[in-house]
Design an enzyme around this catalytic site. Structure first.
Site, short mmCIF file in Angstrom:
data_model
loop_
_atom_site.label_atom_id
_atom_site.label_comp_id
_atom_site.label_asym_id
_atom_site.label_seq_id
_atom_site.Cartn_x
_atom_site.Cartn_y
_atom_site.Cartn_z
N SER A 1 0.74 -1.34 0.12
CA SER A 1 0.05 0.10 -0.10
C SER A 1 0.79 1.16 0.01
O SER A 1 2.03 1.31 0.38
CB SER A 1 -1.01 0.13 1.31
OG SER A 1 -1.47 1.08 1.26
N TYR B 1 -2.52 0.11 10.69
CA TYR B 1 -2.53 -0.59 9.22
C TYR B 1 -1.07 0.00 8.62
O TYR B 1 -0.65 -1.17 7.74
CB TYR B 1 -3.60 0.26 8.58
CG TYR B 1 -3.94 -0.31 7.03
CD1 TYR B 1 -4.23 -1.30 6.41
CD2 TYR B 1 -3.41 0.78 6.15
CE1 TYR B 1 -4.60 -1.90 5.37
CE2 TYR B 1 -3.77 0.55 4.68
CZ TYR B 1 -4.12 -1.05 4.37
OH TYR B 1 -4.20 -0.98 2.98
P1 NDP Z 1 -11.40 -5.69 -0.34
O1 NDP Z 1 -11.97 -5.90 1.07
O2 NDP Z 1 -12.26 -5.79 -1.49
O3 NDP Z 1 -10.71 -7.18 -0.69
C1 NDP Z 1 -9.89 -7.84 0.58
C2 NDP Z 1 -9.74 -9.37 0.43
O4 NDP Z 1 -8.84 -9.87 1.38
C3 NDP Z 1 -11.15 -10.11 0.19
O5 NDP Z 1 -11.11 -10.99 -0.96
C4 NDP Z 1 -11.02 -10.79 1.46
O6 NDP Z 1 -11.67 -12.05 1.13
C5 NDP Z 1 -9.61 -10.94 1.77
N1 NDP Z 1 -9.35 -11.37 3.05
C6 NDP Z 1 -9.40 -10.50 4.31
N2 NDP Z 1 -9.34 -11.15 5.44
C7 NDP Z 1 -8.89 -12.61 4.84
C8 NDP Z 1 -8.53 -13.66 5.50
N3 NDP Z 1 -8.45 -13.69 7.17
N4 NDP Z 1 -8.02 -14.59 4.95
C9 NDP Z 1 -7.95 -14.61 3.46
N5 NDP Z 1 -8.54 -13.58 2.96
C10 NDP Z 1 -8.94 -12.59 3.49
O7 NDP Z 1 -10.11 -4.76 -0.52
P2 NDP Z 1 -9.04 -4.60 -1.52
O8 NDP Z 1 -9.21 -5.11 -2.74
O9 NDP Z 1 -8.61 -3.29 -1.61
O10 NDP Z 1 -7.61 -5.17 -0.74
C11 NDP Z 1 -6.77 -6.19 -1.28
C12 NDP Z 1 -5.41 -5.59 -0.92
O11 NDP Z 1 -5.03 -4.35 -1.36
C13 NDP Z 1 -5.06 -5.43 0.60
O12 NDP Z 1 -4.14 -5.87 1.10
C14 NDP Z 1 -5.20 -3.80 0.83
O13 NDP Z 1 -4.84 -3.54 1.93
C15 NDP Z 1 -4.64 -3.56 -0.41
N6 NDP Z 1 -4.59 -1.89 -0.50
C16 NDP Z 1 -5.83 -1.69 -0.99
C17 NDP Z 1 -6.34 -0.25 -1.44
C18 NDP Z 1 -7.23 0.45 -1.74
O14 NDP Z 1 -7.56 1.66 -1.61
N7 NDP Z 1 -8.45 -0.56 -2.14
C19 NDP Z 1 -4.78 0.61 -1.47
C20 NDP Z 1 -3.78 0.00 -0.94
C21 NDP Z 1 -3.65 -1.40 -0.52
P3 NDP Z 1 -12.55 -13.06 2.17
O15 NDP Z 1 -13.52 -11.79 3.03
O16 NDP Z 1 -13.58 -13.58 1.27
O17 NDP Z 1 -11.75 -13.86 3.03
#
Ligand code: NDP
Length: 245
Positions: A143, A156
């Protein structure tokens, strides 16, 4: 489920929404076999069904990345089935923002469990196989929070600093057959901010997240990194919306 034009076997964590789902969709459309993982298996199954209907190659598995044994077991299952694993995309993450004086310690623990432990459990699961097959690529979705801290982001940002350090450490330790990429998105369309429970932090996010880029913008950068020739390692990419300072 597997087609015959597959060039890489790619394991994506957190593929049930947002950036991970976009990565899975793009890489499957580019002819790779994608293993979509996450806790919400119904959503993963829906995406996989759609990809397979479109003639792509993909499979879904339930995986909580905070479960080290389950992570290692699933990686082993995928390698037993396909004979190899080429790329791990460590994308699963949670952003439960709050000030430190909110004392939401359970949420801080959860972020470390998913964003940090979930990442190194994945590295631990794939590394012996990557070394044995003398190739492999770890792509971490960190991030801009790996480089910045603001009020409510302390924990975070700490997890994302750790994600950056883990991935950079792996790069420095790995022999040249293993490639390592850290991708640091800015504000990207996804469900991420919808899970914030702290009202003050959620309100701050409204303005901060006004400019967003589509999740496929991040997926394109993953595609770029993994499609380089074997001797080229794209170490880091930072992508922000043009409107983000
Ligand atoms: P979402 O919330 O849409 O997706 C997050 C994903 O992580 C989901 O598929 C969720 O799946 C999964 N997840 C959460 N907890 C667990 C767990 N315990 N085990 C397995 N999977 C898990 O958010 P983003 O797509 O934005 O996030 C994806 C990555 O991008 C993250 O690491 C986030 O920090 C990073 N990021 C995002 C930004 C943004 O602005 N969107 C900016 C910078 C970084 P499920 O709930 O089915 O387990």
């Amino acid at each position: 489920m597997t087609n015959h034009n597959v060039s890489k076997i790619i394991f994506v964590t957190g593929a049930s929404s947002g950036i991970g789902e976009a990565i899975a969709r793009r890489l499957a459309a580019e002819g790779h076999h994608v293993v979509l993982t996450g806790r919400r298996i119904e959503r993963l199954n829906e995406v996989v069904a759609e990809l397979v209907r479109a003639g792509h190659s993909a499979e879904a598995h339930a995986l909580d990345v905070a479960d080290a044994a389950a992570f290692a077991e699933l990686v082993g299952t995928v390698i037993a089935e396909h004979g190899r694993l080429d790329v791990l995309v460590g994308n699963a993450g949670q952003m439960l923002l709050s000030r430190l004086d909110s004392l939401l310690v359970d949420e801080w623990d959860r972020m470390f469990d998913v964003n940090v432990r979930g990442l190194y459990y994945g590295i631990a699961a794939v590394l012996p196989h990557f070394r044995a097959q003398e190739s492999g690529h770890v792509v971490t979705i960190a991030s801009v929070g790996a480089r910045e801290v603001s009020p409510t982001s302390a924990i975070y940002s700490a997890t994302k600093h750790a994600a950056w350090a883990l991935t950079e450490g792996l790069r420095q330790e790995s022999d040249p057959s293993i490639r390592v990429t850290t991708i640091s998105p800015g504000v990207t369309e996804s469900e991420l901010a919808g899970h914030i429970t702290d009202q003050h932090a959620a309100e701050l996010m409204v303005g901060y997240r006004a400019a967003q880029i589509p999740a496929d913008a991040i997926a394109r950068s993953v595609s770029f990194a993994i499609s380089q020739p074997a001797e080229v390692d794209v170490n880091e990419i930072i992508i922000r919306p043009t409107g983000q300072r």
